[in-house]
Design a protein around this motif. Structure first.
Motif, PDB file in Angstrom:
ATOM      1  N   PRO A 149       5.528 -10.583 -14.871  1.00  0.00           N
ATOM      2  CA  PRO A 149       6.243 -10.259 -13.615  1.00  0.00           C
ATOM      3  C   PRO A 149       6.487  -8.762 -13.435  1.00  0.00           C
ATOM      4  O   PRO A 149       6.402  -8.233 -12.340  1.00  0.00           O
ATOM      5  CB  PRO A 149       7.564 -11.033 -13.755  1.00  0.00           C
ATOM      6  CG  PRO A 149       7.247 -12.134 -14.702  1.00  0.00           C
ATOM      7  CD  PRO A 149       6.234 -11.596 -15.659  1.00  0.00           C
ATOM      8  N   ARG A 150       6.774  -8.052 -14.506  1.00  0.00           N
ATOM      9  CA  ARG A 150       7.053  -6.603 -14.389  1.00  0.00           C
ATOM     10  C   ARG A 150       5.800  -5.847 -13.955  1.00  0.00           C
ATOM     11  O   ARG A 150       5.853  -4.976 -13.094  1.00  0.00           O
ATOM     12  CB  ARG A 150       7.555  -6.076 -15.726  1.00  0.00           C
ATOM     13  CG  ARG A 150       7.852  -4.568 -15.718  1.00  0.00           C
ATOM     14  CD  ARG A 150       8.392  -4.099 -17.051  1.00  0.00           C
ATOM     15  NE  ARG A 150       9.639  -4.768 -17.361  1.00  0.00           N
ATOM     16  CZ  ARG A 150      10.320  -4.591 -18.503  1.00  0.00           C
ATOM     17  NH1 ARG A 150       9.849  -3.768 -19.422  1.00  0.00           N
ATOM     18  NH2 ARG A 150      11.443  -5.242 -18.723  1.00  0.00           N
ATOM     19  N   THR A 151       4.684  -6.192 -14.541  1.00  0.00           N
ATOM     20  CA  THR A 151       3.428  -5.521 -14.168  1.00  0.00           C
ATOM     21  C   THR A 151       3.083  -5.819 -12.724  1.00  0.00           C
ATOM     22  O   THR A 151       2.636  -4.951 -11.953  1.00  0.00           O
ATOM     23  CB  THR A 151       2.298  -5.973 -15.089  1.00  0.00           C
ATOM     24  OG1 THR A 151       2.668  -5.712 -16.444  1.00  0.00           O
ATOM     25  CG2 THR A 151       1.006  -5.233 -14.778  1.00  0.00           C
ATOM     26  N   SER A 152       3.289  -7.095 -12.315  1.00  0.00           N
ATOM     27  CA  SER A 152       2.976  -7.474 -10.943  1.00  0.00           C
ATOM     28  C   SER A 152       3.842  -6.702  -9.945  1.00  0.00           C
ATOM     29  O   SER A 152       3.360  -6.224  -8.916  1.00  0.00           O
ATOM     30  CB  SER A 152       3.189  -8.975 -10.767  1.00  0.00           C
ATOM     31  OG  SER A 152       2.954  -9.354  -9.423  1.00  0.00           O
ATOM     32  N   PHE A 153       5.136  -6.533 -10.246  1.00  0.00           N
ATOM     33  CA  PHE A 153       6.033  -5.799  -9.348  1.00  0.00           C
ATOM     34  C   PHE A 153       5.637  -4.326  -9.236  1.00  0.00           C
ATOM     35  O   PHE A 153       5.629  -3.732  -8.154  1.00  0.00           O
ATOM     36  CB  PHE A 153       7.477  -5.928  -9.853  1.00  0.00           C
ATOM     37  CG  PHE A 153       8.455  -5.117  -9.059  1.00  0.00           C
ATOM     38  CD1 PHE A 153       8.914  -5.565  -7.824  1.00  0.00           C
ATOM     39  CD2 PHE A 153       8.904  -3.885  -9.529  1.00  0.00           C
ATOM     40  CE1 PHE A 153       9.805  -4.822  -7.091  1.00  0.00           C
ATOM     41  CE2 PHE A 153       9.785  -3.143  -8.800  1.00  0.00           C
ATOM     42  CZ  PHE A 153      10.242  -3.613  -7.576  1.00  0.00           C
ATOM     43  N   ALA A 154       5.298  -3.693 -10.386  1.00  0.00           N
ATOM     44  CA  ALA A 154       4.903  -2.279 -10.372  1.00  0.00           C
ATOM     45  C   ALA A 154       3.648  -2.082  -9.549  1.00  0.00           C
ATOM     46  O   ALA A 154       3.514  -1.102  -8.783  1.00  0.00           O
ATOM     47  CB  ALA A 154       4.705  -1.780 -11.805  1.00  0.00           C
ATOM     48  N   ARG A 155       2.681  -3.032  -9.698  1.00  0.00           N
ATOM     49  CA  ARG A 155       1.444  -2.902  -8.939  1.00  0.00           C
ATOM     50  C   ARG A 155       1.702  -3.008  -7.444  1.00  0.00           C
ATOM     51  O   ARG A 155       1.185  -2.220  -6.648  1.00  0.00           O
ATOM     52  CB  ARG A 155       0.466  -4.002  -9.391  1.00  0.00           C
ATOM     53  CG  ARG A 155      -0.845  -4.043  -8.609  1.00  0.00           C
ATOM     54  CD  ARG A 155      -1.835  -4.943  -9.301  1.00  0.00           C
ATOM     55  NE  ARG A 155      -1.262  -6.259  -9.600  1.00  0.00           N
ATOM     56  CZ  ARG A 155      -1.136  -7.225  -8.699  1.00  0.00           C
ATOM     57  NH1 ARG A 155      -1.542  -7.035  -7.461  1.00  0.00           N
ATOM     58  NH2 ARG A 155      -0.618  -8.400  -9.049  1.00  0.00           N
ATOM     59  N   ARG A 156       2.534  -3.968  -7.023  1.00  0.00           N
ATOM     60  CA  ARG A 156       2.834  -4.136  -5.587  1.00  0.00           C
ATOM     61  C   ARG A 156       3.610  -2.931  -5.039  1.00  0.00           C
ATOM     62  O   ARG A 156       3.363  -2.467  -3.929  1.00  0.00           O
ATOM     63  CB  ARG A 156       3.617  -5.419  -5.371  1.00  0.00           C
ATOM     64  CG  ARG A 156       2.794  -6.674  -5.675  1.00  0.00           C
ATOM     65  CD  ARG A 156       3.645  -7.928  -5.546  1.00  0.00           C
ATOM     66  NE  ARG A 156       2.868  -9.129  -5.847  1.00  0.00           N
ATOM     67  CZ  ARG A 156       3.388 -10.345  -5.876  1.00  0.00           C
ATOM     68  NH1 ARG A 156       4.677 -10.519  -5.620  1.00  0.00           N
ATOM     69  NH2 ARG A 156       2.613 -11.378  -6.152  1.00  0.00           N
ATOM     70  N   ALA A 157       4.568  -2.430  -5.838  1.00  0.00           N
ATOM     71  CA  ALA A 157       5.342  -1.253  -5.381  1.00  0.00           C
ATOM     72  C   ALA A 157       4.443  -0.034  -5.204  1.00  0.00           C
ATOM     73  O   ALA A 157       4.584   0.756  -4.264  1.00  0.00           O
ATOM     74  CB  ALA A 157       6.459  -0.954  -6.378  1.00  0.00           C
ATOM     75  N   GLY A 158       3.491   0.135  -6.117  1.00  0.00           N
ATOM     76  CA  GLY A 158       2.556   1.261  -5.993  1.00  0.00           C
ATOM     77  C   GLY A 158       1.716   1.164  -4.736  1.00  0.00           C
ATOM     78  O   GLY A 158       1.482   2.153  -4.045  1.00  0.00           O
ATOM     79  N   ARG A 159       1.261  -0.069  -4.432  1.00  0.00           N
ATOM     80  CA  ARG A 159       0.478  -0.238  -3.208  1.00  0.00           C
ATOM     81  C   ARG A 159       1.298   0.091  -1.959  1.00  0.00           C
ATOM     82  O   ARG A 159       0.821   0.738  -1.028  1.00  0.00           O
ATOM     83  CB  ARG A 159      -0.037  -1.678  -3.123  1.00  0.00           C
ATOM     84  CG  ARG A 159      -1.103  -2.004  -4.153  1.00  0.00           C
ATOM     85  CD  ARG A 159      -1.496  -3.465  -4.068  1.00  0.00           C
ATOM     86  NE  ARG A 159      -2.535  -3.815  -5.033  1.00  0.00           N
ATOM     87  CZ  ARG A 159      -2.990  -5.048  -5.225  1.00  0.00           C
ATOM     88  NH1 ARG A 159      -2.472  -6.053  -4.503  1.00  0.00           N
ATOM     89  NH2 ARG A 159      -3.940  -5.281  -6.118  1.00  0.00           N
ATOM     90  N   VAL A 160       2.565  -0.368  -1.962  1.00  0.00           N
ATOM     91  CA  VAL A 160       3.433  -0.082  -0.804  1.00  0.00           C
ATOM     92  C   VAL A 160       3.626   1.416  -0.620  1.00  0.00           C
ATOM     93  O   VAL A 160       3.574   1.962   0.491  1.00  0.00           O
ATOM     94  CB  VAL A 160       4.791  -0.800  -0.978  1.00  0.00           C
ATOM     95  CG1 VAL A 160       5.780  -0.328   0.098  1.00  0.00           C
ATOM     96  CG2 VAL A 160       4.611  -2.309  -0.903  1.00  0.00           C
ATOM     97  N   ALA A 161       3.855   2.144  -1.746  1.00  0.00           N
ATOM     98  CA  ALA A 161       4.077   3.600  -1.653  1.00  0.00           C
ATOM     99  C   ALA A 161       2.851   4.322  -1.125  1.00  0.00           C
ATOM    100  O   ALA A 161       2.931   5.224  -0.282  1.00  0.00           O
ATOM    101  CB  ALA A 161       4.470   4.145  -3.034  1.00  0.00           C
ATOM    102  N   ILE A 162       1.659   3.882  -1.628  1.00  0.00           N
ATOM    103  CA  ILE A 162       0.421   4.530  -1.186  1.00  0.00           C
ATOM    104  C   ILE A 162       0.197   4.301   0.307  1.00  0.00           C
ATOM    105  O   ILE A 162      -0.122   5.222   1.065  1.00  0.00           O
ATOM    106  CB  ILE A 162      -0.766   4.011  -2.006  1.00  0.00           C
ATOM    107  CG1 ILE A 162      -0.640   4.490  -3.462  1.00  0.00           C
ATOM    108  CG2 ILE A 162      -2.092   4.481  -1.392  1.00  0.00           C
ATOM    109  CD1 ILE A 162      -1.664   3.887  -4.390  1.00  0.00           C
ATOM    110  N   TRP A 163       0.389   3.067   0.763  1.00  0.00           N
ATOM    111  CA  TRP A 163       0.195   2.786   2.190  1.00  0.00           C
ATOM    112  C   TRP A 163       1.245   3.498   3.063  1.00  0.00           C
ATOM    113  O   TRP A 163       0.951   3.883   4.190  1.00  0.00           O
ATOM    114  CB  TRP A 163       0.247   1.276   2.439  1.00  0.00           C
ATOM    115  CG  TRP A 163      -1.055   0.604   2.083  1.00  0.00           C
ATOM    116  CD1 TRP A 163      -1.309  -0.203   1.030  1.00  0.00           C
ATOM    117  CD2 TRP A 163      -2.287   0.739   2.795  1.00  0.00           C
ATOM    118  NE1 TRP A 163      -2.607  -0.605   1.015  1.00  0.00           N
ATOM    119  CE2 TRP A 163      -3.244  -0.030   2.111  1.00  0.00           C
ATOM    120  CE3 TRP A 163      -2.677   1.421   3.936  1.00  0.00           C
ATOM    121  CZ2 TRP A 163      -4.568  -0.132   2.523  1.00  0.00           C
ATOM    122  CZ3 TRP A 163      -3.997   1.327   4.366  1.00  0.00           C
ATOM    123  CH2 TRP A 163      -4.920   0.557   3.659  1.00  0.00           C
TER     124      TRP A 163
END
Length: 342
Positions: free
Chosen positions: A56-70
C-alpha cells in the motif's frame, strides 16, 4: 522445453525411443493441488511471468507522484495559454526625479534677489539727518507692507553710497535666501583736525524671500566682514624667444600707440576684433616685450605697458597674440588679440 511452451511453440517431434517418451513425461507439469496453483504448478502456457503484489505504501507514493507531475504540466500549460491570450504588459519605468531640481523649486530667483538686495543696500546705507523721509521712501520699495522703514537707524549722521555690487546668494528653506552685497560708502570724518571725505567698502547681508510673485526684503540686514588678503604664487614665466622679441617689438609699440589714439584697426591683423580703449590716455612707454618660445605663423608674448592718464602713469601687463600676414610686398607681423595677463 519450458521456453518453447512459454513462447507457445510446438514441441519438437520425438525421434523415437523410450528416451523421448520419458522426457516428455518428465516435462509434463503436475496438476494443481487443492489449495490453488503454486510455483511448480503454474499454468506456464497461459502466463509468461508471475505478478508480485504491491505494498500500500508504494502504491500511494506512485499515485502521489503522478498527481504532482500532472499538476506541474497543467500549471505550465495554463500559464502558457494565458500569456498567449493576455500577454504581459511591459513595465514602464517611472519618471526620473532630479533631487537637485526639486530642491531648486524652493529657491529664490538669483538674479532678482541680487537686484533687489543691491537696490535695498544703497537705500539702507544712505542716510541724511536733514532728509530722513527720503530714506524711508526709498526703503519701502523693497520692504513688506507695514514694515518699519527706519530699520534701526536713529536718524542721525550723513553717509552716501557710491556703488553696490551684489554677490553670493545663500538659499534657505521656504523660498528664503540671504544676499551678500558689497557697498562702497563715503562720509566726512576728522583727520588730523580737518574734515576729510573717507571712502570704504562694507559687506552687507540682506535677507530676502519670494512671495506674491516678487522678491522682498524680509527684515533688518546685517553688516558682515569683507574678504581678507590671501597668498598666491604666480606661475613661472615661459621661456622667451629673444630673437623674435627683438624683431616684433616695434610692431607692438606701433599698435599700442594707435590703440590709445583710437585707430587700432589700422595696426591690427585683418579679421581681428579689438575693442578701442577710449579717450583720455596715451602710451608713455613699452617697458617690456617678450615672445614665448615656439614656432609657426601665430605667436604669443607678454607686454609691460606704461599708460599716461589723468596726470599719472599706470603700468599694466598684457598677453598679446601676433600673426604673420602675407601680402604682395612680403609678409609682416600684426596684432590679432590683446588680453590681460593671467
Amino acid at each position: 522445453m519450458n521456453a518453447r511452451r512459454i513462447l507457445n511453440l510446438p514441441d519438437k517431434e520425438s525421434k523415437g525411443g523410450e528416451q523421448d517418451a520419458a522426457a516428455a513425461e518428465e516435462n509434463t507439469p503436475s496438476p494443481p493441488g487443492k489449495g490453488g496453483s503454486d510455483r511448480a504448478g503454474a499454468d506456464w502456457n497461459a502466463v509468461g511471468w508471475a505478478e508480485e503484489n504491491e505494498s500500500p505504501r508504494t502504491s500511494f507514493a506512485r499515485r502521489a507522484g503522478r498527481v504532482a507531475i500532472w499538476a506541474v504540466i497543467g500549471l505550465a500549460a495554463f500559464t502558457g495559454v494565458r500569456t498567449w491570450i493576455f500577454p504581459a504588459k511591459p513595465v514602464t519605468p517611472g519618471p526620473q526625479v532630479d533631487q537637485q531640481a526639486e530642491a531648486r523649486k524652493n529657491d529664490v530667483p538669483v538674479e532678482e534677489a541680487q537686484q533687489v538686495a543691491a537696490r535695498f543696500a544703497r537705500s539702507y546705507m544712505s542716510f541724511n539727518s536733514q532728509a530722513p523721509r527720503l530714506r524711508a521712501k526709498d526703503l519701502k520699495v523693497d520692504l513688506a507692507r507695514d514694515a518699519d522703514p527706519k530699520l534701526g537707524w536713529d536718524g542721525q549722521g550723513v553717509q552716501l553710497v557710491s556703488q553696490t555690487i551684489p554677490g553670493k546668494v545663500t538659499q534657505g528653506e521656504g523660498k528664503r535666501a540671504r544676499v551678500l552685497v558689497d557697498v562702497r560708502v563715503s562720509y566726512t570724518a576728522k583727520v588730523s583736525g580737518k574734515d576729510t571725505t573717507v571712502s570704504r567698502w562694507h559687506g552687507l547681508e540682506v535677507p530676502v524671500a519670494e512671495t506674491a510673485g516678487r522678491v522682498l526684503v524680509t527684515g533688518q540686514p546685517a553688516l558682515v566682514g569683507m574678504p581678507t588678503e590671501a597668498d598666491y604664487k604666480l606661475p613661472e614665466p615661459p621661456t622667451a624667444d629673444a630673437a623674435m622679441s627683438g624683431v616684433t617689438r616695434q610692431t607692438i609699440k606701433d599698435f599700442l600707440t594707435a590703440w590709445a589714439a583710437g585707430s587700432e584697426d589700422q595696426a591690427a591683423a585683418p579679421g581681428s576684433t579689438i575693442a578701442p580703449l577710449g579717450g583720455g590716455m596715451r602710451l608713455d612707454s613699452l617697458d617690456g616685450w617678450s615672445v614665448d618660445a615656439g614656432s609657426g605663423d601665430k605667436r604669443t608674448g607678454t607686454a609691460t605697458v606704461r599708460w599716461k592718464l589723468a596726470g599719472a602713469q599706470l603700468q599694466q601687463t598684457y598677453r598679446i597674440t601676433i600673426t604673420q600676414v602675407s601680402a604682395s610686398s612680403g609678409s609682416r607681423w600684426q596684432v590679432a588679440q590683446v588680453t590681460a595677463a593671467s
